[in-house]
Write a protein that holds these residues in place. Structure first.
Motif, PDB file in Angstrom:
ATOM      1  N   ILE A  65     -10.128  52.033 -18.927  1.00  0.00           N
ATOM      2  CA  ILE A  65      -8.716  51.609 -18.982  1.00  0.00           C
ATOM      3  C   ILE A  65      -8.487  50.911 -20.322  1.00  0.00           C
ATOM      4  O   ILE A  65      -9.145  49.912 -20.627  1.00  0.00           O
ATOM      5  N   THR A 130      -2.214  43.593 -23.823  1.00  0.00           N
ATOM      6  CA  THR A 130      -1.404  43.733 -22.616  1.00  0.00           C
ATOM      7  C   THR A 130      -1.734  42.630 -21.607  1.00  0.00           C
ATOM      8  O   THR A 130      -2.760  41.943 -21.738  1.00  0.00           O
ATOM      9  N   ARG A 212      -1.093  30.090 -35.315  1.00  0.00           N
ATOM     10  CA  ARG A 212      -1.985  31.252 -35.285  1.00  0.00           C
ATOM     11  C   ARG A 212      -1.983  32.015 -36.603  1.00  0.00           C
ATOM     12  O   ARG A 212      -3.019  32.494 -37.035  1.00  0.00           O
TER      13      ARG A 212
HETATM   14  C1  LIG Z   1      -5.705  38.558 -34.110  1.00  0.00           C
HETATM   15  C2  LIG Z   1      -6.241  38.395 -32.708  1.00  0.00           C
HETATM   16  C3  LIG Z   1      -6.208  37.151 -32.093  1.00  0.00           C
HETATM   17  C4  LIG Z   1      -6.699  36.977 -30.799  1.00  0.00           C
HETATM   18  N1  LIG Z   1      -6.643  35.747 -30.227  1.00  0.00           N
HETATM   19  C5  LIG Z   1      -7.097  35.566 -28.969  1.00  0.00           C
HETATM   20  C6  LIG Z   1      -7.011  34.270 -28.334  1.00  0.00           C
HETATM   21  O1  LIG Z   1      -6.540  33.300 -28.904  1.00  0.00           O
HETATM   22  N2  LIG Z   1      -7.480  34.157 -27.074  1.00  0.00           N
HETATM   23  C7  LIG Z   1      -8.008  35.216 -26.390  1.00  0.00           C
HETATM   24  O2  LIG Z   1      -8.407  35.041 -25.229  1.00  0.00           O
HETATM   25  N3  LIG Z   1      -8.108  36.441 -26.967  1.00  0.00           N
HETATM   26  C8  LIG Z   1      -7.657  36.641 -28.229  1.00  0.00           C
HETATM   27  N4  LIG Z   1      -7.748  37.882 -28.815  1.00  0.00           N
HETATM   28  C9  LIG Z   1      -8.418  38.998 -28.108  1.00  0.00           C
HETATM   29  C10 LIG Z   1      -7.446  39.916 -27.315  1.00  0.00           C
HETATM   30  O3  LIG Z   1      -6.172  39.929 -27.900  1.00  0.00           O
HETATM   31  C11 LIG Z   1      -7.326  39.498 -25.864  1.00  0.00           C
HETATM   32  O4  LIG Z   1      -8.584  39.490 -25.255  1.00  0.00           O
HETATM   33  C12 LIG Z   1      -6.385  40.432 -25.081  1.00  0.00           C
HETATM   34  O5  LIG Z   1      -6.027  39.800 -23.882  1.00  0.00           O
HETATM   35  C13 LIG Z   1      -6.962  41.807 -24.803  1.00  0.00           C
HETATM   36  O6  LIG Z   1      -5.946  42.607 -24.191  1.00  0.00           O
HETATM   37  P1  LIG Z   1      -5.852  44.180 -24.454  1.00  0.00           P
HETATM   38  O7  LIG Z   1      -4.751  44.703 -23.629  1.00  0.00           O
HETATM   39  O8  LIG Z   1      -5.766  44.454 -25.910  1.00  0.00           O
HETATM   40  O9  LIG Z   1      -7.241  44.655 -23.867  1.00  0.00           O
HETATM   41  P2  LIG Z   1      -8.145  45.872 -24.388  1.00  0.00           P
HETATM   42  O10 LIG Z   1      -8.777  45.472 -25.670  1.00  0.00           O
HETATM   43  O11 LIG Z   1      -7.390  47.133 -24.361  1.00  0.00           O
HETATM   44  O12 LIG Z   1      -9.255  45.908 -23.246  1.00  0.00           O
HETATM   45  C14 LIG Z   1     -10.136  44.828 -23.057  1.00  0.00           C
HETATM   46  C15 LIG Z   1     -10.818  45.006 -21.683  1.00  0.00           C
HETATM   47  O13 LIG Z   1      -9.843  44.840 -20.660  1.00  0.00           O
HETATM   48  C16 LIG Z   1      -9.902  45.931 -19.754  1.00  0.00           C
HETATM   49  N5  LIG Z   1      -8.562  46.135 -19.203  1.00  0.00           N
HETATM   50  C17 LIG Z   1      -7.411  46.345 -19.902  1.00  0.00           C
HETATM   51  N6  LIG Z   1      -6.379  46.495 -19.042  1.00  0.00           N
HETATM   52  C18 LIG Z   1      -6.889  46.406 -17.791  1.00  0.00           C
HETATM   53  C19 LIG Z   1      -6.331  46.497 -16.478  1.00  0.00           C
HETATM   54  N7  LIG Z   1      -5.033  46.725 -16.282  1.00  0.00           N
HETATM   55  N8  LIG Z   1      -7.155  46.344 -15.427  1.00  0.00           N
HETATM   56  C20 LIG Z   1      -8.488  46.130 -15.612  1.00  0.00           C
HETATM   57  N9  LIG Z   1      -9.074  46.044 -16.819  1.00  0.00           N
HETATM   58  C21 LIG Z   1      -8.278  46.186 -17.901  1.00  0.00           C
HETATM   59  C22 LIG Z   1     -10.355  47.101 -20.611  1.00  0.00           C
HETATM   60  O14 LIG Z   1     -10.893  48.143 -19.815  1.00  0.00           O
HETATM   61  C23 LIG Z   1     -11.396  46.418 -21.484  1.00  0.00           C
HETATM   62  O15 LIG Z   1     -12.620  46.337 -20.802  1.00  0.00           O
HETATM   63  C24 LIG Z   1      -7.257  38.073 -30.111  1.00  0.00           C
HETATM   64  C25 LIG Z   1      -7.294  39.341 -30.731  1.00  0.00           C
HETATM   65  C26 LIG Z   1      -6.799  39.496 -32.017  1.00  0.00           C
HETATM   66  C27 LIG Z   1      -6.840  40.850 -32.653  1.00  0.00           C
END
Ligand SMILES: Cc1cc2nc3c(=O)[nH]c(=O)nc-3n(C[C@H](O)[C@H](O)[C@H](O)COP(=O)(O)OP(=O)(O)OC[C@H]3O[C@@H](n4cnc5c(N)ncnc54)[C@H](O)[C@@H]3O)c2cc1C
Length: 310
Positions: A65, A130, A212
């Motif tokens: 996912i 997301t 940030r």
């Molecule tokens: C510039 C930058 C700053 C950031 N700052 C932070 C911060 O301050 N704090 C923080 O915690 N993180 C931070 N992050 C990391 C990231 O943004 C978060 O972890 C974010 O919540 C990941 O969401 P995503 O939708 O991109 O997940 P993805 O990268 O697409 O997936 C991550 C994991 O989640 C799983 N997943 C996704 N959707 C679902 C679903 N619906 N059900 C079950 N599993 C699912 C995927 O399978 C995967 O294993 C940062 C990233 C960047 C690039």
């Protein structure tokens, strides 16, 4: 497992023309790194998402996912299964508890709730990705995490089906939730928020975004903090500080380099390979283990096989 051609046909039969083949994953990640997925499908409703999971299971192919791709490192060789891009992004506002599908953008949710004068999610302003990805990893900042605000959610277990659950079900911890351990999928969720004025909430969110922008890379690919902070005897040891003391900010492998303003962030200077990121991360981990005795744990999720994994 069926042959590749047969799998293609079965996927087209099960999911329709929306299925794509050999799709480069780099553009779907904030790191801009990684090879292709053999199979790719964007689910625009929970029913499509569930169908995609069921079809891939019945064909015996692995699925993944994909949310916003802001916390994953895709291997250079890519992924031999079906990537299901979560495009389920409906928002239902009902009084003080907005309900949202898991593919909704976290940042947009912060803005939408601010407009409604609902406070609580501001600390997440500026975190890409997301809602589903955020719940999966219990995303947070400034000592708060998204799990603290979750009220109810609908999860999908490929064996048990759909279930409505509450906050305790997720067993939230520091950058962790039950979803990380049991492979269930978040379909939708609601949050418990407080009423304030829209101006107040928007101002707070904007302040967080400004902070940030100073600390995080703006124009280079990254996936946020690479390693989890260390929790020891009730205290938090910021890994960024340990990494600074081992000279991380001067380190690079190929086009993967440590960000000059935050030692726990690896950036893609342009054309970096996953293997370079992994090698650099391995060097950072070794240095911290040698100097401080701590074994660093990645915060990021790895997708696909990497022959030279660290
Ligand atoms: C510039 C930058 C700053 C950031 N700052 C932070 C911060 O301050 N704090 C923080 O915690 N993180 C931070 N992050 C990391 C990231 O943004 C978060 O972890 C974010 O919540 C990941 O969401 P995503 O939708 O991109 O997940 P993805 O990268 O697409 O997936 C991550 C994991 O989640 C799983 N997943 C996704 N959707 C679902 C679903 N619906 N059900 C079950 N599993 C699912 C995927 O399978 C995967 O294993 C940062 C990233 C960047 C690039």
């Amino acid at each position: 497992m069926e042959s590749r051609e047969k799998t293609k046909e079965s996927l087209l039969e099960g999911l329709g023309e929306g299925v794509r083949f050999n799709v480069p994953l780099a553009p779907y990640t904030s790191f801009r790194i990684g090879g292709p997925a053999d199979f790719f499908f964007e689910a625009l409703s929970p029913w499509e998402l569930i169908k995609a999971v069921s079809v891939s299971r019945s064909l015996g192919i692995e699925f993944f996912i994909l949310g916003g791709g802001s916390n994953i490192l895709v291997s250079d060789a890519g992924f031999r299964g079906l990537v299901i891009k979560n495009g389920c992004a409906a928002l239902l506002t009902n009084g003080d508890n907005p309900g949202v599908q898991s593919g909704f953008s976290l940042n947009e949710l912060v803005d939408k709730t601010a407009e409604l004068g609902l406070s609580g999610l501001e600390f997440l302003a500026g975190i890409p990705g997301t809602v589903g990805g955020a719940i999966f990893g219990n995303a947070g900042a400034f000592g708060k995490s998204i799990g603290d605000l979750l009220e109810r959610a609908v999860v999908f277990d490929p064996d048990r089906g759909l279930e409505t659950v509450d906050r305790d079900y997720f067993e939230f911890g520091y950058r962790s939730s039950k979803l990380k351990r049991n492979g269930e999928i978040l379909i939708s969720t609601s949050f418990r928020l407080e009423k304030k004025t829209a101006e107040e909430v928007k101002r707070e969110a904007e302040e967080i975004r400004t902070l940030r922008r100073e600390k995080h890379p703006q124009n280079q690919g990254s996936i946020g903090c690479f390693f989890k902070n260390i929790k020891e005897k009730g205290k938090t040891i910021p890994v960024g500080r340990l990494l600074e003391q081992v000279g991380a900010k001067k380190m690079a492998v190929g086009n993967a380099a440590v960000f000059d303003r935050h030692a726990n962030i690896i950036v893609n200077r342009g054309g970096a390979k996953a293997s370079e990121v992994r090698e650099l991360a391995g060097m950072l981990r070794d240095r911290v283990r040698e100097k401080f005795g701590f074994v660093l744990e990645p915060e990021v999720v790895f997708l696909g096989e990497e022959p030279d994994a660290t």
